[in-house]
Write a protein that holds these residues in place. Structure first.
Motif, mmCIF file in Angstrom:
data_model
loop_
_atom_site.group_PDB
_atom_site.id
_atom_site.type_symbol
_atom_site.label_atom_id
_atom_site.label_comp_id
_atom_site.label_asym_id
_atom_site.label_seq_id
_atom_site.Cartn_x
_atom_site.Cartn_y
_atom_site.Cartn_z
ATOM 1 N N CYS A 1 0.847 -1.197 0.000
ATOM 2 C CA CYS A 1 0.000 0.000 0.000
ATOM 3 C C CYS A 1 0.887 1.253 0.000
ATOM 4 N N LYS A 2 1.728 1.377 1.013
ATOM 5 C CA LYS A 2 2.744 2.433 1.078
ATOM 6 C C LYS A 2 2.180 3.796 0.665
ATOM 7 N N PHE A 3 1.137 4.244 1.381
ATOM 8 C CA PHE A 3 0.495 5.514 1.041
ATOM 9 C C PHE A 3 1.339 6.743 1.379
ATOM 10 N N MET A 4 2.189 6.679 2.352
ATOM 11 C CA MET A 4 3.165 7.716 2.697
ATOM 12 C C MET A 4 2.602 9.015 3.272
ATOM 13 N N ASP A 5 1.351 9.055 3.660
ATOM 14 C CA ASP A 5 0.806 10.247 4.316
ATOM 15 C C ASP A 5 1.580 10.524 5.611
ATOM 16 N N CYS A 6 2.048 9.484 6.249
ATOM 17 C CA CYS A 6 2.781 9.571 7.505
ATOM 18 C C CYS A 6 4.098 10.336 7.369
ATOM 19 N N VAL A 7 4.738 10.189 6.245
ATOM 20 C CA VAL A 7 6.056 10.778 6.016
ATOM 21 C C VAL A 7 6.022 12.301 6.140
ATOM 22 N N GLU A 8 5.002 12.905 5.596
ATOM 23 C CA GLU A 8 4.919 14.373 5.576
ATOM 24 C C GLU A 8 4.758 14.992 6.951
ATOM 25 N N VAL A 9 4.164 14.280 7.904
ATOM 26 C CA VAL A 9 3.902 14.867 9.220
ATOM 27 C C VAL A 9 4.981 14.567 10.246
ATOM 28 N N CYS A 10 5.896 13.677 9.933
ATOM 29 C CA CYS A 10 6.926 13.281 10.905
ATOM 30 C C CYS A 10 7.898 14.440 11.156
ATOM 31 N N PRO A 11 7.975 14.907 12.408
ATOM 32 C CA PRO A 11 8.856 16.047 12.700
ATOM 33 C C PRO A 11 10.335 15.694 12.758
ATOM 34 N N VAL A 12 10.671 14.401 12.810
ATOM 35 C CA VAL A 12 12.080 14.010 12.913
ATOM 36 C C VAL A 12 12.561 13.154 11.740
ATOM 37 N N ASP A 13 11.746 13.022 10.710
ATOM 38 C CA ASP A 13 12.142 12.299 9.496
ATOM 39 C C ASP A 13 12.696 10.899 9.793
ATOM 40 N N CYS A 14 11.925 10.109 10.522
ATOM 41 C CA CYS A 14 12.412 8.778 10.913
ATOM 42 C C CYS A 14 11.822 7.645 10.078
ATOM 43 N N PHE A 15 11.269 7.961 8.904
ATOM 44 C CA PHE A 15 10.748 6.924 8.022
ATOM 45 C C PHE A 15 11.793 6.523 6.983
ATOM 46 N N TYR A 16 11.805 5.235 6.680
ATOM 47 C CA TYR A 16 12.732 4.681 5.700
ATOM 48 C C TYR A 16 11.913 3.870 4.706
ATOM 49 N N GLU A 17 12.355 3.898 3.439
ATOM 50 C CA GLU A 17 11.531 3.356 2.365
ATOM 51 C C GLU A 17 12.098 2.098 1.733
ATOM 52 N N GLY A 18 11.258 1.067 1.725
ATOM 53 C CA GLY A 18 11.543 -0.139 0.972
ATOM 54 C C GLY A 18 10.761 -0.109 -0.327
ATOM 55 N N GLU A 19 10.961 -1.086 -1.146
ATOM 56 C CA GLU A 19 10.278 -1.168 -2.431
ATOM 57 C C GLU A 19 8.755 -1.140 -2.277
ATOM 58 N N ASN A 20 8.237 -1.864 -1.267
ATOM 59 C CA ASN A 20 6.781 -1.900 -1.113
ATOM 60 C C ASN A 20 6.321 -1.773 0.347
ATOM 61 N N PHE A 21 7.127 -1.117 1.172
ATOM 62 C CA PHE A 21 6.853 -1.021 2.608
ATOM 63 C C PHE A 21 7.659 0.128 3.187
ATOM 64 N N LEU A 22 7.151 0.756 4.227
ATOM 65 C CA LEU A 22 7.897 1.775 4.964
ATOM 66 C C LEU A 22 8.193 1.248 6.356
ATOM 67 N N VAL A 23 9.254 1.743 6.971
ATOM 68 C CA VAL A 23 9.540 1.423 8.371
ATOM 69 C C VAL A 23 9.890 2.708 9.114
ATOM 70 N N ILE A 24 9.790 2.626 10.421
ATOM 71 C CA ILE A 24 10.176 3.717 11.320
ATOM 72 C C ILE A 24 11.436 3.281 12.053
ATOM 73 N N ALA A 25 12.426 4.164 12.121
ATOM 74 C CA ALA A 25 13.641 3.876 12.887
ATOM 75 C C ALA A 25 13.320 4.061 14.371
ATOM 76 N N PRO A 26 13.295 2.981 15.143
ATOM 77 C CA PRO A 26 12.907 3.088 16.547
ATOM 78 C C PRO A 26 13.797 4.027 17.361
ATOM 79 N N ASP A 27 15.066 4.095 17.028
ATOM 80 C CA ASP A 27 15.982 4.959 17.772
ATOM 81 C C ASP A 27 15.828 6.433 17.424
ATOM 82 N N GLU A 28 15.136 6.723 16.331
ATOM 83 C CA GLU A 28 14.933 8.113 15.917
ATOM 84 C C GLU A 28 13.540 8.631 16.259
ATOM 85 N N CYS A 29 12.586 7.732 16.381
ATOM 86 C CA CYS A 29 11.200 8.116 16.666
ATOM 87 C C CYS A 29 11.125 8.782 18.043
#
Length: 113
Positions: free
Chosen positions: A12-40
Motif C-alpha cells: 500500500c505504502k500511502f506515505m501520508d505519515c512521512v509528511e507529518v513526521c517532525p524528525v524524518d524517521c521513516f525509511y523506504e523499501g520497495e513496497n513497505f515503509l519502516v520507522i527507525a525506533p531509535d529516531e522516533c
C-alpha cells in the motif's frame, strides 16, 4: 515506546505519515515503509495519518516483537524518506488484505527522498 509500521503497509505504502513526521524517521523499501525506533520521538502524529491503520505504538506489537525487529532492521539499510511520494498504482487492491508481509514483502530498498 516507539511507533512501528505493520503488515497493513505492505503493497500500500500511502506515505501520508512521512509528511507529518517532525524528525524524518521513516525509511523506504520497495513496497513497505519502516520507522527507525531509535529516531522516533513517540509523538504519534503519524499514526492517525495512515489510511490503512498500519502504524501502531510498539506496545501493540505481536508478543514476539516481530514488527519492532522488522522496523529496526530495515531502517538501518533502506534510504530515508522525507517527502510523500505516490503510492503503488495497485495499492487499493491490497488495502484490506491481511498476511501481506509473508506473501508480498520485498527487502529491496525504495528510492528515498
Amino acid at each position: 515506546m516507539t511507533y512501528i509500521v505493520t503488515d497493513a503497509c505492505v503493497k500500500c505504502k500511502f506515505m501520508d505519515c512521512v509528511e507529518v513526521c517532525p524528525v524524518d524517521c521513516f525509511y523506504e523499501g520497495e513496497n513497505f515503509l519502516v520507522i527507525a525506533p531509535d529516531e522516533c520521538i513517540d509523538c504519534g502524529v503519524c499514526e492517525p495519518e495512515c489510511p490503512v491503520d498500519a502504524i501502531k505504538p510498539d506496545t501493540e506489537d505481536e508478543p514476539d516483537g516481530k514488527w519492532l525487529m522488522v522496523n529496526a532492521e530495515y531502517a538501518k539499510v533502506w534510504p530515508n524518506i522525507t517527502v510523500k511520494g505516490a503510492p503503488p498504482s495497485d495499492a487499493e487492491q491490497f488495502e484490506r488484505e491481511t498476511g501481506k508481509f509473508e506473501k508480498y514483502f520485498s527487502p529491496a530498498p525504495g528510492k528515498g527522498s
